[in-house]
Design a protein around this motif. Structure first.
Motif, PDB file in Angstrom:
ATOM      1  N   GLN A 122       3.274  15.620   7.496  1.00  0.00           N
ATOM      2  CA  GLN A 122       1.843  15.305   7.576  1.00  0.00           C
ATOM      3  C   GLN A 122       1.752  14.284   8.705  1.00  0.00           C
ATOM      4  O   GLN A 122       2.168  13.139   8.530  1.00  0.00           O
ATOM      5  CB  GLN A 122       1.337  14.701   6.256  1.00  0.00           C
ATOM      6  N   PRO A 153       4.348  14.534  -2.318  1.00  0.00           N
ATOM      7  CA  PRO A 153       3.863  13.878  -1.096  1.00  0.00           C
ATOM      8  C   PRO A 153       4.467  12.482  -0.926  1.00  0.00           C
ATOM      9  O   PRO A 153       4.383  11.652  -1.832  1.00  0.00           O
ATOM     10  CB  PRO A 153       2.348  13.792  -1.336  1.00  0.00           C
ATOM     11  N   GLY A 204      -4.843  11.133   3.530  1.00  0.00           N
ATOM     12  CA  GLY A 204      -5.184  11.215   2.109  1.00  0.00           C
ATOM     13  C   GLY A 204      -4.327  12.213   1.350  1.00  0.00           C
ATOM     14  O   GLY A 204      -3.722  13.118   1.934  1.00  0.00           O
ATOM     15  N   ALA A 212       4.127  10.934   2.362  1.00  0.00           N
ATOM     16  CA  ALA A 212       3.751  10.557   3.729  1.00  0.00           C
ATOM     17  C   ALA A 212       2.823   9.351   3.798  1.00  0.00           C
ATOM     18  O   ALA A 212       2.381   8.966   4.877  1.00  0.00           O
ATOM     19  CB  ALA A 212       3.106  11.754   4.431  1.00  0.00           C
ATOM     20  N   GLY A 213       2.536   8.733   2.646  1.00  0.00           N
ATOM     21  CA  GLY A 213       1.631   7.565   2.634  1.00  0.00           C
ATOM     22  C   GLY A 213       2.277   6.346   3.277  1.00  0.00           C
ATOM     23  O   GLY A 213       3.487   6.315   3.532  1.00  0.00           O
ATOM     24  N   GLY A 230       2.346   3.146   2.057  1.00  0.00           N
ATOM     25  CA  GLY A 230       2.920   2.155   1.134  1.00  0.00           C
ATOM     26  C   GLY A 230       2.507   0.735   1.447  1.00  0.00           C
ATOM     27  O   GLY A 230       3.303  -0.191   1.357  1.00  0.00           O
ATOM     28  N   THR A 231       1.217   0.557   1.772  1.00  0.00           N
ATOM     29  CA  THR A 231       0.773  -0.774   2.219  1.00  0.00           C
ATOM     30  C   THR A 231       0.859  -1.844   1.120  1.00  0.00           C
ATOM     31  O   THR A 231       1.007  -3.018   1.434  1.00  0.00           O
ATOM     32  CB  THR A 231      -0.683  -0.729   2.730  1.00  0.00           C
ATOM     33  N   ARG A 232       0.751  -1.416  -0.156  1.00  0.00           N
ATOM     34  CA  ARG A 232       0.752  -2.427  -1.223  1.00  0.00           C
ATOM     35  C   ARG A 232       2.095  -3.138  -1.354  1.00  0.00           C
ATOM     36  O   ARG A 232       2.191  -4.189  -1.943  1.00  0.00           O
ATOM     37  CB  ARG A 232       0.367  -1.786  -2.559  1.00  0.00           C
TER      38      ARG A 232
HETATM   39  P1  UTP Z   1      -0.827   6.140  -2.697  1.00  0.00           P
HETATM   40  O1  UTP Z   1      -2.126   5.761  -2.167  1.00  0.00           O
HETATM   41  O2  UTP Z   1      -0.444   5.713  -4.060  1.00  0.00           O
HETATM   42  O3  UTP Z   1       0.352   5.657  -1.764  1.00  0.00           O
HETATM   43  O4  UTP Z   1      -0.667   7.724  -2.613  1.00  0.00           O
HETATM   44  P2  UTP Z   1       0.397   5.043  -0.328  1.00  0.00           P
HETATM   45  O5  UTP Z   1      -0.771   5.462   0.487  1.00  0.00           O
HETATM   46  O6  UTP Z   1       1.742   5.351   0.208  1.00  0.00           O
HETATM   47  O7  UTP Z   1       0.418   3.500  -0.681  1.00  0.00           O
HETATM   48  P3  UTP Z   1      -0.592   2.310  -0.488  1.00  0.00           P
HETATM   49  O8  UTP Z   1      -1.798   2.656  -1.333  1.00  0.00           O
HETATM   50  O9  UTP Z   1      -0.876   2.193   0.979  1.00  0.00           O
HETATM   51  O10 UTP Z   1       0.157   1.141  -1.013  1.00  0.00           O
HETATM   52  C1  UTP Z   1      -0.050   8.502  -3.636  1.00  0.00           C
HETATM   53  C2  UTP Z   1       1.050   9.360  -3.042  1.00  0.00           C
HETATM   54  O11 UTP Z   1       0.520  10.220  -2.047  1.00  0.00           O
HETATM   55  C3  UTP Z   1       1.239  10.110  -0.841  1.00  0.00           C
HETATM   56  C4  UTP Z   1       1.914   8.753  -0.893  1.00  0.00           C
HETATM   57  O12 UTP Z   1       3.125   8.781  -0.135  1.00  0.00           O
HETATM   58  C5  UTP Z   1       2.143   8.539  -2.373  1.00  0.00           C
HETATM   59  O13 UTP Z   1       3.382   9.061  -2.779  1.00  0.00           O
HETATM   60  N1  UTP Z   1       0.310  10.254   0.293  1.00  0.00           N
HETATM   61  C6  UTP Z   1      -0.838   9.515   0.334  1.00  0.00           C
HETATM   62  C7  UTP Z   1       0.615  11.121   1.307  1.00  0.00           C
HETATM   63  O14 UTP Z   1       1.663  11.794   1.300  1.00  0.00           O
HETATM   64  N2  UTP Z   1      -0.237  11.214   2.379  1.00  0.00           N
HETATM   65  C8  UTP Z   1      -1.381  10.499   2.436  1.00  0.00           C
HETATM   66  O15 UTP Z   1      -2.128  10.650   3.425  1.00  0.00           O
HETATM   67  C9  UTP Z   1      -1.676   9.628   1.384  1.00  0.00           C
END
Ligand code: UTP
Length: 293
Positions: free
Chosen positions: A104, A9, A109, A11-12, A14-16
């Motif tokens: 996604q 996955p 999540g 699709a997050g 990466g806000t940190r």
């Molecule tokens: P993380 O919470 O570590 O990554 O999710 P994030 O959301 O990209 O980063 P922050 O917390 O905002 O900094 C773990 C993994 O799950 C993926 C993210 O891309 C990451 O590789 N993920 C998370 C998804 O693909 N979709 C989501 O809705 C959430």
């Protein structure tokens, strides 16, 4: 049953790591001269998987592009007789793994992201690899290959766990385990809690981003309610798994890890990968000596 597929996955949001990740996916941030995601795909390929499915988002097209052949670049390097660079580039697109992707639409999540792969998984067992957690192993792909082999023998869901400090644990899915009496190196998961408060932590282990599931995980995900932030958590699906008396094995990481999803973890990874790099390691070590006092 053989485990051929891996879901990654990406699709997050990466806000940190913002603002670095405003226009560049965090998976494309470099460690020395390779993007993080390349180390991950190499690990998966070495562990013996055949098919990789990215769960992606429209802003992450550069990840898919990175694994495509780049004819223009390859022919330029060929003409300029830059053979070692050309070989390095060709090695990326010729990794022995098939890559596809699914969107996604909205980051709802990790559990929701995994569920997007349901149709493509098609009732088979599969692995999940989180791309921001880099493993340093004695042999690349060692831990994942071990989990894959075990599943192919016993069909049991498993997660990879690693030790970390109390302070760090509350950022992760904390796992309580008990030792398996028959197999010394194996543990049984008793409990998993997403980002618990320091007071509630009774273990020094957390889920380090490598899992093997059978397709029953999709029915558990479908029963998970969104958390306070509106996300469907994979940890909650694993909790339901345990509640149904469906056992989950834990393998302890043989090696170390870097969480490249946050600033300090990413910086530590850069330093370590630079120190171990054949071409620049020595010079970099000399440079760091300046800061020793
Ligand atoms: P993380 O919470 O570590 O990554 O999710 P994030 O959301 O990209 O980063 P922050 O917390 O905002 O900094 C773990 C993994 O799950 C993926 C993210 O891309 C990451 O590789 N993920 C998370 C998804 O693909 N979709 C989501 O809705 C959430």
């Amino acid at each position: 049953m053989k485990v051929k597929k891996v879901v990654v996955p990406i699709a997050g949001l990466g806000t940190r790591l913002l603002p670095a990740t405003k226009a560049i996916p965090k998976e494309m941030l470099p460690l020395v001269n390779k993007p993080i995601i390349q180390y991950i795909v190499e690990e998966i390929s070495k562990a013996g998987f055949e098919e990789l499915i990215f769960i992606t988002h429209s802003s992450k097209y550069s990840v898919e592009n990175h694994f495509d052949t780049s004819f223009e670049l390859e022919s330029t390097l060929k003409n300029r007789v830059k053979r070692s660079l050309l070989n390095e580039l060709k090695a990326i697109s010729s990794l022995s793994i098939n890559i596809s992707s699914i969107r996604q639409g909205e980051a709802k999540g990790l559990g929701h992201a995994i569920n997007c792969a349901k149709n493509i998984i098609n009732n088979e067992p599969f692995a999940v690899v989180l791309p921001d957690m880099l493993l340093r192993e004695k042999k690349l792909g060692f831990n994942l290959a071990l989990m894959k082999k075990a599943f192919e023998k016993n069909s049991r869901t498993s997660i990879l766990v690693a030790e970390t400090s109390k302070k760090e644990l509350s950022n992760y899915g904390v796992v309580e385990v008990k030792r398996n009496n028959l197999q010394k190196e194996l543990f049984e998961v008793l409990k998993i809690v997403e980002k618990p408060s320091a007071k509630k932590i009774k273990s020094n282990l957390f889920a380090v981003g490598r899992y093997i599931f059978n397709d029953s995980i999709f029915s558990y995900i479908s029963k998970v309610k969104p958390d306070k932030t509106g996300e469907i958590q994979l940890t909650d699906a694993i909790k339901l798994h345990l509640k149904e008396k469906d056992s989950v094995d834990a393998f302890k990481l043989d090696g170390t890890f870097h969480d490249c999803g946050d600033k300090i973890g990413y910086l530590k990874a850069i330093v370590e990968y630079a120190l171990f790099d054949k071409s620049i390691g020595k010079d970099f070590k000399t440079f760091l000596k300046k800061y020793e006092k």
